[in-house]
Design a protein around this motif. Structure first.
Motif, mmCIF file in Angstrom:
data_model
loop_
_atom_site.group_PDB
_atom_site.id
_atom_site.type_symbol
_atom_site.label_atom_id
_atom_site.label_comp_id
_atom_site.label_asym_id
_atom_site.label_seq_id
_atom_site.Cartn_x
_atom_site.Cartn_y
_atom_site.Cartn_z
ATOM 1 N N PRO A 44 4.481 -3.273 2.185
ATOM 2 C CA PRO A 44 5.934 -3.473 2.171
ATOM 3 C C PRO A 44 6.725 -2.178 1.994
ATOM 4 C CG PRO A 44 4.864 -5.095 0.802
ATOM 5 C CD PRO A 44 3.810 -4.124 1.223
ATOM 6 N N LYS A 45 6.198 -1.246 1.218
ATOM 7 C CA LYS A 45 6.898 0.035 1.048
ATOM 8 C C LYS A 45 6.996 0.757 2.382
ATOM 9 C CE LYS A 45 6.018 0.722 -3.811
ATOM 10 N NZ LYS A 45 5.365 1.467 -4.858
ATOM 11 N N LEU A 46 5.919 0.723 3.147
ATOM 12 C CA LEU A 46 5.919 1.351 4.462
ATOM 13 C C LEU A 46 6.895 0.637 5.397
ATOM 14 C CD1 LEU A 46 4.722 3.330 6.556
ATOM 15 C CD2 LEU A 46 2.997 1.587 7.028
ATOM 16 N N ILE A 47 6.804 -0.685 5.451
ATOM 17 C CA ILE A 47 7.662 -1.459 6.359
ATOM 18 C C ILE A 47 9.132 -1.318 5.978
ATOM 19 C CG2 ILE A 47 8.270 -3.787 7.117
ATOM 20 C CD1 ILE A 47 5.270 -4.463 6.967
ATOM 21 N N PRO B 53 11.217 -5.341 -0.484
ATOM 22 C CA PRO B 53 10.267 -4.980 -1.543
ATOM 23 C C PRO B 53 10.180 -5.980 -2.698
ATOM 24 C CG PRO B 53 12.146 -3.481 -1.528
ATOM 25 C CD PRO B 53 12.282 -4.366 -0.326
ATOM 26 N N LYS B 54 11.157 -6.854 -2.847
ATOM 27 C CA LYS B 54 11.123 -7.818 -3.950
ATOM 28 C C LYS B 54 10.696 -9.220 -3.519
ATOM 29 C CE LYS B 54 14.295 -5.313 -6.837
ATOM 30 N NZ LYS B 54 15.471 -5.322 -7.678
ATOM 31 N N SER B 55 10.256 -9.359 -2.276
ATOM 32 C CA SER B 55 9.802 -10.682 -1.831
ATOM 33 C C SER B 55 8.515 -11.048 -2.557
ATOM 34 C CB SER B 55 9.579 -10.704 -0.317
ATOM 35 O OG SER B 55 8.391 -10.019 0.031
ATOM 36 N N TRP B 56 8.200 -12.334 -2.565
ATOM 37 C CA TRP B 56 7.016 -12.836 -3.260
ATOM 38 C C TRP B 56 5.750 -12.130 -2.775
ATOM 39 C CZ3 TRP B 56 2.486 -15.434 -2.089
ATOM 40 C CH2 TRP B 56 1.832 -16.028 -3.168
ATOM 41 N N LEU B 57 5.585 -12.025 -1.464
ATOM 42 C CA LEU B 57 4.385 -11.396 -0.902
ATOM 43 C C LEU B 57 4.383 -9.887 -1.148
ATOM 44 C CD1 LEU B 57 1.781 -11.939 0.641
ATOM 45 C CD2 LEU B 57 3.065 -11.692 2.766
ATOM 46 N N SER B 58 5.536 -9.256 -1.028
ATOM 47 C CA SER B 58 5.619 -7.806 -1.238
ATOM 48 C C SER B 58 5.222 -7.406 -2.650
ATOM 49 C CB SER B 58 7.040 -7.305 -0.965
ATOM 50 O OG SER B 58 7.370 -7.449 0.389
ATOM 51 N N ARG B 59 5.553 -8.230 -3.616
ATOM 52 C CA ARG B 59 5.193 -7.915 -5.001
ATOM 53 C C ARG B 59 3.699 -8.057 -5.237
ATOM 54 N NH1 ARG B 59 8.307 -11.762 -8.240
ATOM 55 N NH2 ARG B 59 8.719 -12.784 -6.275
ATOM 56 N N ARG B 60 2.999 -8.734 -4.353
ATOM 57 C CA ARG B 60 1.562 -8.916 -4.508
ATOM 58 C C ARG B 60 0.747 -7.943 -3.666
ATOM 59 N NH1 ARG B 60 4.458 -12.521 -6.255
ATOM 60 N NH2 ARG B 60 3.817 -14.071 -7.766
ATOM 61 N N PRO C 47 1.794 -4.394 -2.603
ATOM 62 C CA PRO C 47 2.905 -3.441 -2.632
ATOM 63 C C PRO C 47 2.869 -2.284 -1.641
ATOM 64 C CG PRO C 47 1.488 -3.155 -4.546
ATOM 65 C CD PRO C 47 0.984 -4.350 -3.808
ATOM 66 N N ILE C 48 1.717 -1.906 -1.112
ATOM 67 C CA ILE C 48 1.655 -0.714 -0.262
ATOM 68 C C ILE C 48 2.297 -0.948 1.102
ATOM 69 C CG2 ILE C 48 0.091 0.901 0.902
ATOM 70 C CD1 ILE C 48 -1.811 0.458 -1.521
#
Length: 157
Positions: free
Chosen positions: A56-59, A44-51, A53-54
């Protein structure tokens, strides 16, 4: 590895592919760079996940970091999804660059002390365990990647 190193690795491997097969369109390099960041959607804190957000939360709720998304199965499924979404709009070359970018992430992470779970769901991690994230070794690796780009790119264009 940081997102910068992953992006550089995806670009270098894509440039090598371009050199090998004689392609010279730079646009698919963007796809390779983006794909090189996708495996870290499980963090959840990766560069792409922060951009974005939906997703990454699922994955990250379904698998732990360096699990499914850092495997050959993840490579296959994400590449298949990319192909199915883009097949009517982009040439197959873009799917190849996507796969190269994604694989470059796995390859780069296999150099880290954590290794990679290539054969998920098997829990065995593989790697050379040479580099710690955000270390001097990663910085040097990134420098080698940048030098590689400077050397390879003029051979293509």
């Amino acid at each position: 590895m940081t997102y910068k190193t992953h992006g550089l690795t995806g670009i270098v491997l894509s440039l090598l592919y371009m050199l090998l097969v004689g392609l010279n369109d730079p646009l698919p390099l963007i796809v390779a760079w983006f794909a090189a960041l996708i495996p870290d959607l499980d963090h959840p804190k990766s560069w792409l996940s922060r951009r974005v957000p939906i997703l990454p939360k699922l994955i990250s709720s379904l698998c732990k970091h360096r699990g499914f998304t850092h495997s050959l199965l993840g490579l296959f499924l994400f590449t298949l999804i990319f192909f199915l979404i883009t097949r009517n709009y982009l040439s197959i070359d873009y799917t190849i660059y996507f796969a190269i970018g994604y694989f470059s992430h796995l390859l780069a992470d296999s150099l880290t002390v954590s290794g990679v779970n290539f054969f998920y769901p098997d829990k065995t991690k593989y790697g050379l365990r040479l580099i710690k994230t955000n270390s001097t070794a990663e910085l040097l690796f990134s420098l080698v990647l940048i030098i590689s780009i400077v050397i390879i790119a003029p051979m293509i264009w």
